[in-house]
Design a protein around this motif. Structure first.
Motif, PDB file in Angstrom:
ATOM      1  N   GLY B  68       0.818  -1.206   0.000  1.00 51.72           N
ATOM      2  CA  GLY B  68       0.000   0.000   0.000  1.00 51.72           C
ATOM      3  C   GLY B  68       0.850   1.254   0.000  1.00 51.72           C
ATOM      4  O   GLY B  68       0.562   2.220  -0.710  1.00 51.72           O
ATOM      5  N   ASN B  71       2.563   1.730  -3.322  1.00 47.24           N
ATOM      6  CA  ASN B  71       1.632   2.231  -4.326  1.00 47.24           C
ATOM      7  C   ASN B  71       1.315   3.693  -4.135  1.00 47.24           C
ATOM      8  O   ASN B  71       1.118   4.424  -5.101  1.00 47.24           O
ATOM      9  N   PHE B 111       1.159   0.703 -10.991  1.00 44.66           N
ATOM     10  CA  PHE B 111       0.256   0.750  -9.838  1.00 44.66           C
ATOM     11  C   PHE B 111      -0.842  -0.303  -9.914  1.00 44.66           C
ATOM     12  O   PHE B 111      -1.359  -0.740  -8.887  1.00 44.66           O
ATOM     13  N   ARG B 115      -1.299  -2.902  -6.994  1.00 42.47           N
ATOM     14  CA  ARG B 115      -2.644  -2.995  -6.409  1.00 42.47           C
ATOM     15  C   ARG B 115      -3.053  -4.455  -6.255  1.00 42.47           C
ATOM     16  O   ARG B 115      -3.640  -4.846  -5.235  1.00 42.47           O
ATOM     17  N   GLU B 118      -1.485  -5.626  -3.291  1.00 39.89           N
ATOM     18  CA  GLU B 118      -2.159  -5.109  -2.090  1.00 39.89           C
ATOM     19  C   GLU B 118      -3.311  -6.007  -1.683  1.00 39.89           C
ATOM     20  O   GLU B 118      -3.507  -6.318  -0.505  1.00 39.89           O
ATOM     21  N   LEU B 139     -11.217  -0.759  -1.104  1.00 30.81           N
ATOM     22  CA  LEU B 139     -10.089  -0.938  -2.017  1.00 30.81           C
ATOM     23  C   LEU B 139     -10.606  -1.252  -3.422  1.00 30.81           C
ATOM     24  O   LEU B 139     -10.061  -0.784  -4.424  1.00 30.81           O
ATOM     25  N   HIS B 142     -11.793   1.903  -5.236  1.00 34.51           N
ATOM     26  CA  HIS B 142     -10.695   2.724  -5.749  1.00 34.51           C
ATOM     27  C   HIS B 142     -10.025   2.055  -6.940  1.00 34.51           C
ATOM     28  O   HIS B 142      -9.633   2.711  -7.910  1.00 34.51           O
ATOM     29  N   THR B 143      -9.917   0.727  -6.858  1.00 29.62           N
ATOM     30  CA  THR B 143      -9.285   0.004  -7.968  1.00 29.62           C
ATOM     31  C   THR B 143     -10.087   0.170  -9.255  1.00 29.62           C
ATOM     32  O   THR B 143      -9.519   0.305 -10.341  1.00 29.62           O
ATOM     33  N   LEU B 146      -8.950   3.228 -10.731  1.00 25.49           N
ATOM     34  CA  LEU B 146      -7.622   3.092 -11.356  1.00 25.49           C
ATOM     35  C   LEU B 146      -7.760   2.454 -12.731  1.00 25.49           C
ATOM     36  O   LEU B 146      -7.130   2.879 -13.698  1.00 25.49           O
ATOM     37  N   TRP B 187      -7.025   8.648  -3.197  1.00 26.15           N
ATOM     38  CA  TRP B 187      -6.336   7.501  -2.613  1.00 26.15           C
ATOM     39  C   TRP B 187      -5.774   7.833  -1.234  1.00 26.15           C
ATOM     40  O   TRP B 187      -5.723   6.977  -0.354  1.00 26.15           O
ATOM     41  N   TYR B 191      -5.982   5.381   1.747  1.00 20.55           N
ATOM     42  CA  TYR B 191      -4.777   4.730   2.278  1.00 20.55           C
ATOM     43  C   TYR B 191      -4.724   4.878   3.794  1.00 20.55           C
ATOM     44  O   TYR B 191      -4.466   3.925   4.535  1.00 20.55           O
TER      45      TYR B 191
END
Lengths: 645, 202, 328
Positions: B68, B71, B111, B115, B118, B139, B142-143, B146, B187, B191
């Motif tokens: 994490g 990243n 990333f 990820r 992660e 998570l 957010h992914t 991304l 993020w 995080y």
């Protein structure tokens, strides 16, 4: 400027002095393409809005039929027309349809039709996304009804509390379909909000500063800003519900650290603002209709705008009043009582301003005004029962009884549906070019008004006499029989009034009196163009000099210099609407429809298997990329018109 | 009868503009408000569930800090090529814009790979309990951003190479950069919530 | 029971306890204030309509003048005055709302009777504590409480959300899985009051009622002692046979009859079943013929109920019913 001078190179430009050739070029440019392909590729905002309004009205009728079935069952304690499980599906479908598939979307649909006409624009912003949102909405609603008809209707209420809605107590696909329908409709709603906000802030005609914007446009702007912050809550909530049901998460499972009240918070943090998403746009209808039929602008423009904004903010601070019977801390609940009563104040200010307008104006009692006047009776009564419900102590007695059913219908029908019918009567002439029948309108109005009160007023009493909500039948000898029967009779009267409306529309569609551009002698910009409007709305964009431009001095100033053979749109600044750019808008395309199909496949399949989220995303990505990818012809056209900043 | 006022002629206006003057900016900001609200509500869910739990994390070690944190550094570093791409676009330098977008994509590959690592070191499964569920949801949300931001950037990069090209495409690059900022900025609190919050307090 | 009587023992408007009475006072005040406001708005509306009908006729050319109309000071004053009056009325209502909330939370609970209630789909279980050497016991769907003494009921849910509500005595409280809570009230008049679940809890939410009988302390002590006692022994052969069938078949797996080997706790405690007025949480009266039908095929009386039909031959069924009817 003569017409010859307004043509340079081979291009036609619009302007107040442009001639018929330019006007027909504009019409050609902004029309939807012909044929079946064209039908799916259409992006003209009026076309999409018309379809959208028709779809929401269809859901309104379906929701009403579901209600009639419920009232039939409840007319007598001995009726066994439907059993308990079917009844649970009926009330779930009724509430879900009315709230998610009619009341909120219809306001967005009407706004996507009216706002460009009222602000002097030729389109909404992001017209393809507008079309996509419509398709997503329709497919989501269809998904729900197909599930219902196929025997997989949701049966845990439109608010679907857990744990009843969890996989343990609601097996089968009904609740999953319901939860995914929320994803569809909230996606559509959020995208429409972006469309409308951008349109209102960036595409107003020059001179239409924020302080000259019509009150309906303000109402729409405020509502759509609320959408951005409210809808994510229910989307997260319903997604978490699907995850709990399908892949074993524990958001709502107390045995593994989850909480049943988490659902209620997520749902009502959306759900309370939602009723204002339904209520605020009609406040805009009322302002518009009162101004026209009182022959004067609404009193207190600034107070009206500030009230709208205050209502929008306060609406986010009320949600716990749906949870007063839970074991939340009492001190917290008290805050929400204060907030719930506080929101009555800006609503009251608006009512006082309207009353002042009515009293100091010269009233013409046409049908649109009748529906608006009903608001003052029905909504105010509903608002007052809302003040009662805002008290924790009173709420603890009448919560989850028919008293609440009475309250919610008084505010929703009084506050939204009556003004909406007023809006239909008011703007149908603009939409179709023909007047609706006044006579049928009055019959509809009185039947609806009387029928509504006969249906819902007794329910206040029923609630005080203990009749709970969501019961498929009730014991004999409770003393509830008479009121229930009366309520059912009223429901059929309401149905008859809606039928009258449908007949009115059907007859007036081809045989109504020709409306002309401005049958009501109203003040806003849509009445300065033909009825129905040409595809490009305005032959020349107006330059606005006051709040009621159609009542303003003539001759009116206009904009010139936008291309007539390309979809050029004037964008202006946020506060004062100073001209900024000539933006070239996209042309009709099948990709929004195809993307909607792909998204629907993704959403529907993921109710059956989580892997659908992965492989279903691929066609969606491809379709959206194809949608965005610029075509050669359109790029060449853009380059020909390009002027660098 | 008064004379008709002169029309307001807009023929000379630019056909596109950057930043707040473009419609795309407003659309992007709208998306940011929506997605920001989604993240905020999800974070509130995390703290809500934590508030009612006797111990937190529930039956699990906190997520490993390594991937994490790595990243976070990669994402923050990606802001540099992102800003350079934005600036190149606003100067209408197609070549430089292309170059920096490709660099952004290299960061994106990095990333996305990290990820995945992660997810593997969260130390809890989504079906274990409410803590695991909300960690995976946060998570995962957010992914998703991304991934979609990466795809958007790939498409724009290819377009800058192949065309068809017009000036307005520079606005698209600039707005894409704005959204990239949002994805990185959002993020940071996530995080903190996922990796730092379970280590603080009891 | 006549409809009027039924209305009286299940109504917000007929308080029989201090909590419900406090709430009713608030109701009357609020109703009064709201009625005045409503009348005021209607009066203004009728005034507007009346003034217009008497006034100037349609004049299409006047819209220019309409647009130029200025706000008159009198109008501004009226609107401001109405707004201020509304703010004051709303503030006043908030204040009395808070005062009522506080009054409800301050019920003296010294020497309260504690009952633990659990809501399940679709019935109620109430556990009374033991005292004076008597053991605690469970009853279903029919509570007794002493008049004049505070009652503290702990509320839990076994499956989904239910709501405890006896309108004559107090407002509602939700029974939330994973979140036990309490409700406190006191009956000040003797009588039997109806309660009903008030949160949609599944298909038979409509048939999840219960009764609260408030009686003198002496009557209550008698009732409590009686309920605490184990089940009556069967008095004749049929009843004996019925008991044996009951214990041998699936009945004992779900139901408890204290004093026998039946200790199931999935369904209601039947120790003093015959002393209850209704079966299935107020759904049907507790009469022998109805009981026969209920045991034979519960779905026919309450679709969706979790009680399975008794797969017993007819004579066994009659014996069981005879036995149950003897459990006074």
């Amino acid at each position: 400027m003569t017409e010859a001078a307004s043509v340079s190179r081979e291009r036609l430009y619009d302007g107040p002095d442009a001639g018929a050739a330019t006007h027909s070029a504009l019409a050609q440019t902004w029309s939807d393409p012909p044929g079946w392909r064209g039908w799916f590729a259409a992006i003209n905002h009026k076309t999409i809005a018309g379809r959208f309004i028709a779809a929401t009205f269809l859901f309104f009728v379906l929701g009403g039929l579901l209600a009639l079935a419920m009232r039939w069952q409840l007319a007598s304690p001995r009726t066994r027309a439907v059993g308990p499980d079917m009844y649970a599906q009926l009330f779930t479908m009724h509430g879900t349809t009315m709230m998610f598939l009619f009341a909120v979307p219809v306001m967005q649909a009407v706004a996507t039709y009216l706002v460009p006409l009222m602000i002097g624009a030729r389109s909404v912003a992001f017209p393809r996304m507008n079309a996509f949102a419509f398709w997503i909405f329709v497919m989501g609603g269809a998904f729900l009804f197909i599930g219902f008809v196929a025997g997989a209707g949701p049966n845990t209420g439109w608010f679907s509390y857990v744990p009843l809605a969890s996989a343990d107590y609601a097996p089968g696909k009904g609740v999953d379909i319901w939860a995914q329908m929320i994803t569809f409709t909230e996606l559509a709603g959020l995208l429409e909000a972006i469309v409308l906000i951008t349109t209102i802030l960036k595409m107003r005609a020059p001179g239409m500063s924020l302080s000259r914007m019509p009150l309906f446009v303000w109402a729409t702007l405020v509502t759509q800003c609320m959408v951005l912050f409210a809808m994510p809550s229910v989307m997260l909530g319903s997604t978490s519900l699907i995850l709990d049901r399908l892949v074993g998460t524990h958001f709502y499972n107390p045995a593994r650290g989850g909480d049943v009240l988490l659902w209620q918070h997520l749902f009502w943090f959306f759900g309370h603002p939602e009723v204002y998403l339904i209520f605020i746009p009609p406040l805009g209808f009322i302002s518009t209709i009162i101004a026209t039929f009182a022959r004067r602008p609404v009193f207190g423009y600034t107070a009206m705008v500030l009230s709208l904004i205050a209502i929008a903010f306060l609406a986010f601070g009320l949600w716990v009043h749906h949870m007063f019977a839970t074991n939340l801390p009492e001190i917290g609940k008290a805050f929400f009582t204060a907030a719930s009563l506080a929101i009555a104040l800006p609503s009251g200010v608006q009512i006082f301003c309207w009353l002042a307008t009515l009293i100091t104006g010269r009233l013409q009692f046409r049908t649109p005004l009748l529906f608006v006047l009903a608001f003052f009776f029905i909504l105010v009564l509903g608002g007052l029962s809302g003040v009662m419900l805002g008290s924790v102590s009173l709420d603890l007695q009448v919560h989850d009884t028919y008293f609440v059913v009475a309250h919610l219908h008084y505010v929703l029908l009084g506050g939204a549906v009556f003004p909406l019918f007023g809006a239909f009567f008011y703007w149908f002439p603009k939409f179709r070019g023909r007047m609706l029948s006044e006579r049928l309108g009055r019959w509809q109005f009185w039947l609806f008004f009387v029928g509504f009160n006969v249906t819902f007023f007794p329910m206040h009493w029923l609630g005080l006499q203990g009749m709970p909500r969501r019961v498929w039948t009730y014991p004999e000898g409770m003393g509830w029989d008479g009121m229930n029967l009366l309520s059912t009779v009223g429901a059929f009267a309401i149905a008859a009034s809606v039928l009258l409306f449908i007949v009115n529309v059907a007859r007036s569609w081809r045989h109504g009196a020709i409306a002309g551009a401005d049958p009501w002698h109203a003040g806003t910009l849509e009445w300065t163009i033909a009825s129905p409007p040409p595809p490009h709305n305005f032959d020349a964009m107006p330059v606005v000099q006051g709040r009621e431009p159609a009542w303003g001095a003539r001759p009116r100033r206009a904009v010139s210099g936008l291309a007539a053979d390309a979809r050029e749109v004037l964008t202006t600044s946020v506060r004062d609407a100073d001209p900024l750019t000539r933006s070239l808008f996209p042309s009709p395309s099948l990709w929004p429809f195809i993307s909607a199909l792909a998204t629907t496949a993704l959403f529907v399949a993921s109710v059956f298997t989580p892997w659908a989220v992965v492989w279903g995303a691929v066609p969606v990505a491809l379709a959206v990329i194809a949608w965005f990818w610029p075509g050669r012809a359109e790029t060449e056209q853009a380059l020909a018109l390009e002027t660098k900043p | 009868m008064s004379v008709r006022p002169d029309p307001l002629d807009v023929r000379a206006l630019p056909s596109y503009a950057f930043g707040r003057l473009s419609l795309m900016w407003w659309g992007t900001v709208g998306m940011m408000l929506i997605e920001g609200t989604v993240f905020a509500i999800c974070i509130l869910m995390y703290f809500y569930l934590r508030g009612i739990a006797p111990a937190w994390p529930i039956d699990a070690a906190p997520p490993d800090l390594l991937w994490g944190s790595v990243n976070t550094l990669i994402l923050l570093a990606s802001l540099l090529p992102n800003q350079l791409a934005k600036r190149a676009a606003e100067r209408e330098d197609r070549g430089r814009a292309r170059l920096w977008l490709v660099v952004c994509l290299l960061f994106a590959v990095a990333f996305l790979v990290v990820r995945a690592l992660e997810f593997g070191t969260l130390n809890v499964q989504w079906y274990a309990n409410a803590y695991g569920s909300v960690v995976w949801l946060l998570l995962g949300l957010h992914t998703t951003h991304l991934i979609t931001d990466t795809i958007d950037t790939v498409v724009l990069t290819v377009l800058l190479f192949t065309g068809p090209f017009e000036g307005k495409r520079f606005v698209d690059v600039s707005e894409n950069a704005l959204y990239w900022y949002f994805v990185v900025a959002s993020w940071l609190p996530i995080y903190a919530v996922l990796y730092l919050a379970p280590r603080g307090g009891t | 029971m006549s409809a009027a009587q039924a209305a009286d023992n299940y109504s917000v408007l007929k308080p029989a306890g201090v909590q419900a009475a406090t709430i009713l006072t608030l109701w009357h005040i609020t109703l009064g204030v709201c009625s005045i406001v409503f009348a005021g708005v209607l009066a203004a509306l009728l005034f507007a309509v009346h003034r217009s009908r008497r006034g100037v006729r349609d004049n299409h050319a006047a819209e220019g003048k309409a647009a130029a109309m200025q706000a008159r000071p009198a109008t501004r004053r009226w609107v401001a005055g109405a707004s201020i009056a509304s703010a004051l009325a709303l503030t006043g209502l908030v204040v009395i709302d808070f005062m009522t909330d506080r009054a409800l939370s301050r019920l003296p609970v010294a020497d309260a009777l504690h009952i633990e209630m659990t809501g399940s789909q679709w019935w109620w279980e109430a556990r009374y504590p033991g005292r004076d050497g008597q053991p605690g016991f469970a009853v279903s769907n029919d509570l007794h409480i002493p008049v004049g003494r505070p009652v503290v009921v702990t509320l839990q849910a076994a499956d989904v959300i239910h709501t405890f509500w006896v309108p004559n005595l107090h407002g509602k409280k939700d029974m939330l899985p994973g979140r036990p809570t309490t409700i406190e009230f006191r009956a000040d008049e003797a009588g039997t009051y109806r309660g009903q679940c008030a949160e949609f809890c599944g298909v038979q939410h409509a048939f999840m009622a219960f009764g609260v009988t408030a009686e003198t302390p002496e009557q209550f002590d008698q009732w409590q002692a009686h309920q605490a006692a184990p089940a009556a022994n069967p008095s004749d052969d049929t009843a004996t046979r019925g008991r044996d069938v009951f214990l041998a078949s699936s009945c004992a797996g779900c139901h408890t009859v204290r004093g026998t080997s039946a200790t199931g706790n999935l369904g209601p405690d039947l120790t003093h079943f015959a002393s209850r007025p209704t079966i299935a949480a107020g759904t049907v009266p507790n009469e022998r013929s109805v009981l026969m039908q209920w045991v034979r095929d519960p779905q026919s009386l309450k679709t969706g109920t979790t009680m399975p039909p008794a797969a017993l031959p007819e004579s066994d069924l009659q014996a069981v019913v005879h036995y149950l009817a003897s459990l006074k």
